[in-house]
Write a protein that holds these residues in place. Structure first.
Motif, mmCIF file in Angstrom:
data_model
loop_
_atom_site.group_PDB
_atom_site.id
_atom_site.type_symbol
_atom_site.label_atom_id
_atom_site.label_comp_id
_atom_site.label_asym_id
_atom_site.label_seq_id
_atom_site.Cartn_x
_atom_site.Cartn_y
_atom_site.Cartn_z
ATOM 1 N N GLU A 106 15.056 -1.099 -21.409
ATOM 2 C CA GLU A 106 15.056 -0.100 -20.342
ATOM 3 C C GLU A 106 15.933 -0.403 -19.168
ATOM 4 O OE1 GLU A 106 13.337 3.674 -19.078
ATOM 5 O OE2 GLU A 106 13.505 2.858 -20.935
ATOM 6 N N VAL A 107 16.627 0.492 -18.936
ATOM 7 C CA VAL A 107 17.379 0.432 -17.499
ATOM 8 C C VAL A 107 16.670 1.157 -16.476
ATOM 9 C CG1 VAL A 107 19.769 1.008 -16.368
ATOM 10 C CG2 VAL A 107 19.650 0.572 -18.716
ATOM 11 N N TYR A 108 16.222 0.365 -15.108
ATOM 12 C CA TYR A 108 15.496 1.009 -14.369
ATOM 13 C C TYR A 108 15.955 0.206 -12.964
ATOM 14 C CZ TYR A 108 13.067 -3.638 -14.670
ATOM 15 O OH TYR A 108 12.706 -4.726 -14.810
ATOM 16 N N GLN A 109 15.329 0.741 -11.957
ATOM 17 C CA GLN A 109 15.196 0.362 -10.626
ATOM 18 C C GLN A 109 13.865 -0.049 -10.319
ATOM 19 O OE1 GLN A 109 17.312 3.205 -8.218
ATOM 20 N NE2 GLN A 109 19.168 2.239 -8.055
ATOM 21 N N GLY A 110 13.511 -1.215 -9.493
ATOM 22 C CA GLY A 110 12.355 -1.696 -9.182
ATOM 23 C C GLY A 110 12.099 -3.203 -9.556
ATOM 24 N N ASN A 111 10.767 -3.332 -9.458
ATOM 25 C CA ASN A 111 10.446 -4.705 -9.602
ATOM 26 C C ASN A 111 9.865 -4.974 -11.116
ATOM 27 O OD1 ASN A 111 10.817 -5.401 -6.995
ATOM 28 N ND2 ASN A 111 8.922 -5.061 -6.263
ATOM 29 N N TYR A 112 9.509 -3.673 -11.794
ATOM 30 C CA TYR A 112 8.639 -3.895 -13.188
ATOM 31 C C TYR A 112 9.191 -2.942 -14.056
ATOM 32 C CZ TYR A 112 5.321 -7.082 -10.638
ATOM 33 O OH TYR A 112 4.852 -7.990 -10.045
ATOM 34 N N CYS A 113 9.533 -2.998 -15.185
ATOM 35 C CA CYS A 113 9.977 -2.201 -16.214
ATOM 36 C C CYS A 113 8.905 -0.957 -16.302
ATOM 37 C CB CYS A 113 10.336 -3.024 -17.557
ATOM 38 S SG CYS A 113 10.733 -1.907 -18.810
ATOM 39 N N PRO A 114 9.141 0.206 -16.253
ATOM 40 C CA PRO A 114 8.327 1.239 -16.502
ATOM 41 C C PRO A 114 7.861 1.399 -17.891
ATOM 42 C CG PRO A 114 10.627 2.188 -16.143
ATOM 43 C CD PRO A 114 10.582 0.778 -15.820
ATOM 44 N N GLN A 115 8.699 0.783 -18.876
ATOM 45 C CA GLN A 115 8.230 0.941 -20.107
ATOM 46 C C GLN A 115 7.375 0.174 -20.793
ATOM 47 O OE1 GLN A 115 9.839 3.472 -22.010
ATOM 48 N NE2 GLN A 115 8.857 3.120 -24.016
ATOM 49 N N CYS A 116 7.734 -1.230 -20.471
ATOM 50 C CA CYS A 116 6.705 -2.397 -21.158
ATOM 51 C C CYS A 116 6.008 -2.996 -19.783
ATOM 52 C CB CYS A 116 7.279 -3.188 -21.723
ATOM 53 S SG CYS A 116 8.614 -4.175 -21.042
ATOM 54 N N GLY A 117 6.433 -3.006 -18.648
ATOM 55 C CA GLY A 117 5.887 -3.545 -17.692
ATOM 56 C C GLY A 117 6.078 -5.057 -17.216
ATOM 57 N N LYS B 157 8.927 -5.821 -1.339
ATOM 58 C CA LYS B 157 9.532 -4.428 -1.372
ATOM 59 C C LYS B 157 10.161 -4.058 -2.808
ATOM 60 C CE LYS B 157 8.295 -3.591 2.676
ATOM 61 N NZ LYS B 157 7.514 -2.548 3.341
ATOM 62 N N LYS B 158 10.128 -2.823 -2.961
ATOM 63 C CA LYS B 158 10.688 -2.323 -4.427
ATOM 64 C C LYS B 158 12.305 -2.564 -4.542
ATOM 65 C CE LYS B 158 11.255 1.662 -7.402
ATOM 66 N NZ LYS B 158 10.881 3.001 -7.660
ATOM 67 N N SER B 159 12.708 -3.484 -5.377
ATOM 68 C CA SER B 159 13.890 -3.709 -5.512
ATOM 69 C C SER B 159 14.940 -2.364 -5.791
ATOM 70 C CB SER B 159 14.210 -4.616 -6.828
ATOM 71 O OG SER B 159 15.763 -4.897 -7.111
ATOM 72 N N ALA B 160 15.943 -2.394 -5.228
ATOM 73 C CA ALA B 160 17.078 -1.261 -5.280
ATOM 74 C C ALA B 160 18.060 -1.538 -6.377
ATOM 75 C CB ALA B 160 17.632 -0.882 -3.939
ATOM 76 N N GLU B 161 18.035 -2.815 -6.714
ATOM 77 C CA GLU B 161 18.882 -3.157 -7.924
ATOM 78 C C GLU B 161 18.642 -2.559 -9.298
ATOM 79 O OE1 GLU B 161 19.574 -7.184 -8.115
ATOM 80 O OE2 GLU B 161 19.346 -7.402 -6.005
ATOM 81 N N GLN B 162 19.806 -2.390 -10.069
ATOM 82 C CA GLN B 162 19.294 -1.747 -11.150
ATOM 83 C C GLN B 162 19.187 -2.916 -12.566
ATOM 84 O OE1 GLN B 162 22.518 0.421 -13.687
ATOM 85 N NE2 GLN B 162 21.331 2.112 -13.159
ATOM 86 N N HIS B 163 18.165 -2.846 -13.190
ATOM 87 C CA HIS B 163 17.916 -4.136 -13.919
ATOM 88 C C HIS B 163 17.931 -3.340 -15.322
ATOM 89 C CE1 HIS B 163 16.545 -6.334 -10.734
ATOM 90 N NE2 HIS B 163 15.982 -5.308 -10.085
ATOM 91 N N CYS B 164 18.143 -4.243 -16.652
ATOM 92 C CA CYS B 164 18.143 -3.997 -17.802
ATOM 93 C C CYS B 164 16.884 -4.872 -18.546
ATOM 94 C CB CYS B 164 19.444 -4.222 -18.598
ATOM 95 S SG CYS B 164 19.269 -3.846 -20.512
ATOM 96 N N CYS B 165 15.958 -4.393 -18.804
ATOM 97 C CA CYS B 165 14.881 -5.164 -19.354
ATOM 98 C C CYS B 165 15.284 -5.755 -20.653
ATOM 99 C CB CYS B 165 13.522 -4.277 -19.912
ATOM 100 S SG CYS B 165 12.064 -4.959 -20.305
#
Length: 303
Positions: free
Chosen positions: A42-53, A29-37
């Motif tokens: 890039e700061v994002y929520q999910g399993n993969y960075c939307p900027q670089c993957g 499932k898609k992670s609800a945590e906030q991550h910093c690539c």
């Protein structure tokens, strides 16, 4: 009482296994945590960075991660390779159902998989037992010798009769087929798989689970089934005490995934597979007969 309890326990486990077989693959499932690539910031929520993957679970290096990266170099460390191999053994028909219904990112691509499995099968074959290799070589040499002798009978002979020309053409075609089976086994089996799809489509184009099966979907199913057969063939060649009776079980293995995929009863699936094999034999015979007839008409008889 103990025996009844054991049987009840086994029945319960079997029921749970059958239920697991029919469940589609579970995707993280898609992670609800906030991550910093760590790569692009890039700061994002999910399993993969939307900027670089890059994966959010990249973390520190481990032996497991290093192994997956090594396998990824060869194209087998991604897109569910291990899940695909496991499901091809434990739930092949349901895997095919999931894939053709749209869950394509969950499994390794079928055509890429069959070529990788074929390459691995050919590599593993270098280690087959000497006894099995000798039997295989002797069978090839025996057939090759018979066809060569039949061809050599007509060398230098002029004014061949119609029967002699046809006999020569048949010997030539069968000799080339025998050579191809020995030297280009993987390619021959891929062609046979495609030909088998034709009669199978006649019987499986309308099934309880898939009322409007497309030929392309059944072809994808056969590609996955080919990979499954190669897995069992690899095991067969590596176990010296298994006799040739395994071959007869091997050719009926497609019944399992086709039954799971179609939803037909066991007896109906077995009957349709038998009829499809009969259709395959007719197609192969028609191909050989047609080639021999054409060769008999066009061959220059100047061997």
């Amino acid at each position: 009482m103990m025996t009844i309890g054991i049987m009840s326990n086994i029945a319960g486990k079997w029921k749970a296994f059958c239920e697991w077989q029919q469940r589609p693959a579970l995707i993280i499932k898609k992670s609800a945590e906030q991550h910093c690539c760590a790569t692009c910031g890039e700061v994002y929520q999910g399993n993969y960075c939307p900027q670089c993957g890059q994966s959010a679970q990249i973390g520190r290096y481990s032996f497991r991660k290093a192994t997956l990266l090594f396998l990824d170099v060869w194209g087998v460390g991604n897109r569910g390779m291990f899940r695909t191999l496991r499901d091809l053994i434990l739930r092949p028909g349901y895997l095919i159902r999931d894939y053709i219904s749209g869950m394509q990112s969950a499994y390794f691509p079928p055509f890429k998989l069959v070529f990788l499995m074929t390459a691995f099968f050919m590599f593993v074959n270098f280690g087959i037992t000497q006894e099995k290799q000798t039997e295989y070589d002797q069978g090839y040499q025996r057939a090759s010798k018979e066809y060569k002798e039949s061809i050599e009978k007509y060398e230098g002979k002029k004014n061949l009769t119609e029967d002699e020309r046809l006999d020569l053409a048949w010997s030539k075609v069968l000799y080339l087929l025998n050579e191809s089976l020995y030297e280009k086994t993987a390619i021959v089996f891929l062609v046979i798989m495609f030909l088998l799809t034709i009669p199978l489509y006649v019987f499986f184009r309308k099934t309880p689970n898939i009322p409007d099966m497309r030929f392309s979907e059944l072809l994808v199913a056969m590609v996955y089934i080919m990979s499954m057969l190669e897995i069992y063939a690899i095991l067969y060649y590596q176990i010296p005490f298994i006799d040739d009776s395994f071959f007869y079980a091997w050719i009926f293995l497609p019944v399992i995934p086709l039954k799971q995929l179609s939803g037909f009863k066991w007896w109906r699936t077995i009957l349709y597979v038998l009829l499809a094999y009969l259709g395959l034999c007719l197609l192969i015979f028609a191909g050989i007969w047609g080639s021999a007839e054409i060769l008999a008409l066009t061959y220059q008889w100047s061997i």
